[in-house]
Every structure is written in C-alpha cells, then in structure tokens.
Design a protein around this motif. Sequence first.
Motif, short mmCIF file in Angstrom:
data_model
loop_
_atom_site.label_atom_id
_atom_site.label_comp_id
_atom_site.label_asym_id
_atom_site.label_seq_id
_atom_site.Cartn_x
_atom_site.Cartn_y
_atom_site.Cartn_z
N GLU A 1 50.90 -13.21 -8.58
CA GLU A 1 51.09 -11.24 -7.44
C GLU A 1 50.65 -11.75 -5.70
O GLU A 1 50.76 -11.52 -5.22
CB GLU A 1 49.83 -10.37 -8.25
CG GLU A 1 49.93 -9.65 -8.77
CD GLU A 1 47.73 -8.86 -9.72
OE1 GLU A 1 47.61 -8.69 -8.81
OE2 GLU A 1 48.33 -8.62 -10.20
N CYS A 2 50.70 -13.34 -5.97
CA CYS A 2 50.23 -13.80 -4.46
C CYS A 2 50.83 -14.99 -4.90
O CYS A 2 50.03 -16.29 -5.01
CB CYS A 2 49.23 -14.16 -4.29
SG CYS A 2 48.84 -15.16 -2.85
N LEU A 3 52.10 -15.74 -5.30
CA LEU A 3 52.68 -16.98 -5.12
C LEU A 3 52.56 -18.00 -4.36
O LEU A 3 52.93 -17.84 -3.09
CB LEU A 3 54.24 -16.43 -5.47
CG LEU A 3 54.33 -16.03 -6.93
CD1 LEU A 3 55.72 -14.93 -6.65
CD2 LEU A 3 54.01 -16.85 -7.98
N PRO A 4 52.18 -18.84 -4.17
CA PRO A 4 52.24 -19.76 -3.44
C PRO A 4 53.20 -20.87 -2.98
O PRO A 4 53.49 -21.79 -2.75
CB PRO A 4 51.28 -20.72 -4.28
CG PRO A 4 51.58 -21.09 -5.33
CD PRO A 4 52.09 -19.68 -5.65
N PHE A 5 54.24 -20.12 -3.26
CA PHE A 5 55.94 -20.73 -2.26
C PHE A 5 55.99 -19.56 -1.39
O PHE A 5 55.62 -19.05 -0.81
CB PHE A 5 56.62 -20.20 -3.70
CG PHE A 5 56.01 -20.70 -4.54
CD1 PHE A 5 55.67 -22.37 -4.48
CD2 PHE A 5 56.04 -19.94 -6.14
CE1 PHE A 5 55.43 -22.65 -6.49
CE2 PHE A 5 55.97 -20.12 -6.94
CZ PHE A 5 55.68 -21.66 -7.40
N GLU A 6 57.18 -20.04 -0.50
CA GLU A 6 57.69 -20.10 0.83
C GLU A 6 58.52 -18.68 0.17
O GLU A 6 59.03 -18.86 -0.78
CB GLU A 6 58.20 -21.17 2.21
CG GLU A 6 56.70 -21.84 2.26
CD GLU A 6 57.78 -23.26 3.58
OE1 GLU A 6 58.88 -22.52 3.67
OE2 GLU A 6 56.76 -24.25 3.37
N ASN A 7 59.17 -18.22 1.13
CA ASN A 7 60.53 -17.33 1.16
C ASN A 7 61.16 -18.39 0.79
O ASN A 7 61.43 -18.91 1.89
CB ASN A 7 60.23 -16.54 2.43
CG ASN A 7 59.57 -15.33 2.84
OD1 ASN A 7 58.11 -15.52 2.03
ND2 ASN A 7 59.39 -14.74 4.28
N ALA A 8 62.20 -17.64 -0.53
CA ALA A 8 63.07 -17.96 -0.65
C ALA A 8 63.34 -19.49 -0.49
O ALA A 8 64.02 -20.34 -0.35
CB ALA A 8 64.80 -17.62 0.79
N LYS B 1 52.29 -4.67 -10.96
CA LYS B 1 53.84 -4.77 -11.38
C LYS B 1 54.24 -4.63 -9.89
O LYS B 1 55.31 -5.83 -10.32
CB LYS B 1 54.79 -4.07 -12.46
CG LYS B 1 54.15 -4.22 -13.67
CD LYS B 1 54.35 -3.31 -14.47
CE LYS B 1 53.68 -3.95 -16.15
NZ LYS B 1 52.24 -3.81 -16.30
N ASP B 2 54.43 -3.91 -9.34
CA ASP B 2 54.60 -3.87 -8.04
C ASP B 2 55.05 -5.25 -7.09
O ASP B 2 55.42 -5.60 -6.53
CB ASP B 2 54.09 -2.79 -7.26
CG ASP B 2 54.89 -1.98 -6.09
OD1 ASP B 2 55.89 -2.41 -5.64
OD2 ASP B 2 53.79 -2.08 -4.75
N PRO C 1 41.61 -7.06 -14.49
CA PRO C 1 43.14 -6.91 -15.24
C PRO C 1 43.68 -7.95 -15.93
O PRO C 1 43.78 -8.72 -16.68
CB PRO C 1 43.86 -6.33 -14.60
CG PRO C 1 43.22 -4.87 -13.82
CD PRO C 1 41.76 -5.64 -13.33
N LEU C 2 43.14 -9.15 -14.37
CA LEU C 2 43.49 -10.73 -14.86
C LEU C 2 42.94 -11.14 -15.68
O LEU C 2 42.74 -11.62 -16.00
CB LEU C 2 43.79 -10.92 -13.45
CG LEU C 2 45.09 -10.61 -12.44
CD1 LEU C 2 45.09 -11.69 -11.66
CD2 LEU C 2 46.49 -11.11 -13.59
N GLU C 3 41.27 -11.34 -15.26
CA GLU C 3 40.22 -11.97 -16.09
C GLU C 3 40.52 -11.33 -18.09
O GLU C 3 39.97 -12.72 -18.80
CB GLU C 3 38.68 -11.82 -16.07
CG GLU C 3 38.31 -12.19 -14.44
CD GLU C 3 37.07 -11.81 -13.63
OE1 GLU C 3 37.12 -11.09 -14.76
OE2 GLU C 3 36.52 -12.69 -13.06
N LYS C 4 41.02 -10.07 -17.79
CA LYS C 4 40.45 -9.76 -19.32
C LYS C 4 41.86 -10.24 -19.96
O LYS C 4 41.67 -10.56 -21.11
CB LYS C 4 40.25 -8.32 -19.06
CG LYS C 4 40.76 -7.49 -20.09
CD LYS C 4 41.12 -6.04 -20.81
CE LYS C 4 40.81 -5.30 -21.95
NZ LYS C 4 40.99 -3.69 -21.52
#
Length: 230
Positions: free
Chosen positions: A126-133, A150-151, A12-15
């Motif tokens: 879906e996998c953000l490269p940042f720390e919590n808060a 989306k979840d 889906p992401l590639e599409k």
Amino acid sequence: MKRKKRGEHLNPLEKSNKAYKASKNIYDDTLTQSKWWSRLYIRFFWSGVNDVEIARQVLNMLPDNFEGSLLDVPVGTAVFTTEKYGRMQNAKITCLDYSQDMLQQAQERFLRMGIDNVTCLQGNVECLPFENASFDAVLSMNGFHAFPNKDKAFKETSRVLKNGGMFCGCFYIKGENRRTDLIVKQVLARKGWFAPPFYTLEELRSELSRYYSSINVCNDAAMVYFKCLK
C-alpha cells in the motif's frame, strides 16, 4: 459488554501477518497440493483449481531472457518463482513481502539455488518504497486477495510501473463458486489469510481498465490470472 475475540484488536495487516506466520509450515503444501489433505481441500472448496498450472501460465508471461527490472509483490515463500528466477539471469528482480516469515523462506530458497540477481525487502504494497516508473514489470501472485486496501495496492503497483510495462498475476475472485466463496468468508477472511472486499470478474476488469491500456483476464473457477500493459 461483549468480549472481543482473539485477534479482533489487530489491524488487517497485523492480522494477515499473524495468520501467515501461523501457517508457514503448511503454506507451500496447500498451494502445490503435495499432500492428500491439500488435494482434498482444493478439490472440494476450490473446484479442483490447479495452482501449479495457473502459476505456470502467469510465469510464462515473463520470458526467461527478460532483461529489465521486475517487482514481485508479494513474493510469499517463492515456491513457484525460484526456478523461474534461476533462468532469468539477466533480470534485476526485487521481491517484497509484508510477512518477514514468508520473506525469510524465499531468501533461503534463493540462497540454496545460488540466485544472486534477487533483492528481498520487507514492505507494504500500500506504500511501496520505490520511485515512480521504477520497474519494467510487476508480478503479483496470490496476493491481492490478502491485501486489505486493494485500491491503494492497485494504485501503487501501477505507479511504480513504467509506461509500456507489464502487470501480471493471479488471485481469488468472488461470485464464481459458492463453496469457494463460503470458505473464504467463513474461514479464510476471519482468520486473516484473505482480506475483504473481494472483486467479481467484471469488477476486476473494470478496476484494471482504470490503470492499463491493454488487459487480458482469464479465470479458472474462483481464481483469476491476468496480463496488463500500461
């Protein structure tokens, strides 16, 4: 044996990435309704929803004197946000998009406007490269209807937001207009511009309530815009 249609082998992401790359030259015209065909498309399939006005409503949720850290995901081409960010001189803004083509257009816009408080990154919501808060606010305009999972996207945008922080944005919801639902199902989702499953208005309110203590959700036909506090 049934032959696979072109693009069916893509995840889906590639599409989605392929679809937005193919449409990069008409993306802004469609959103801003600057061409006769885009106005006709919006009027017939989207009940005349004014994306420019919805963008204005959402961006007004962020004051020009905002001094915190802001995550914009997906930034797209920054067609609606460039002028706003030019006025938010005291903010630290991070713009992320999965599409390198969209990100490049956004970077070029910021460069032309001389905006130097924005950092652009290629990445996956879906996998953000940042720390919590990590952020005081998260903005997501016209993005969630294109996110395959989306979840995970809701979990990640909430995870990187500080307690008391604001989550705002807009996107498509189903069940409000039959013609819109039809064009989304038969064309936009099949081509990769949108990715199911989609929320109804009540399903979205329920989902947002899982992560935020205060939610304010409005809709204009099949487009929803919202402001939530964590």
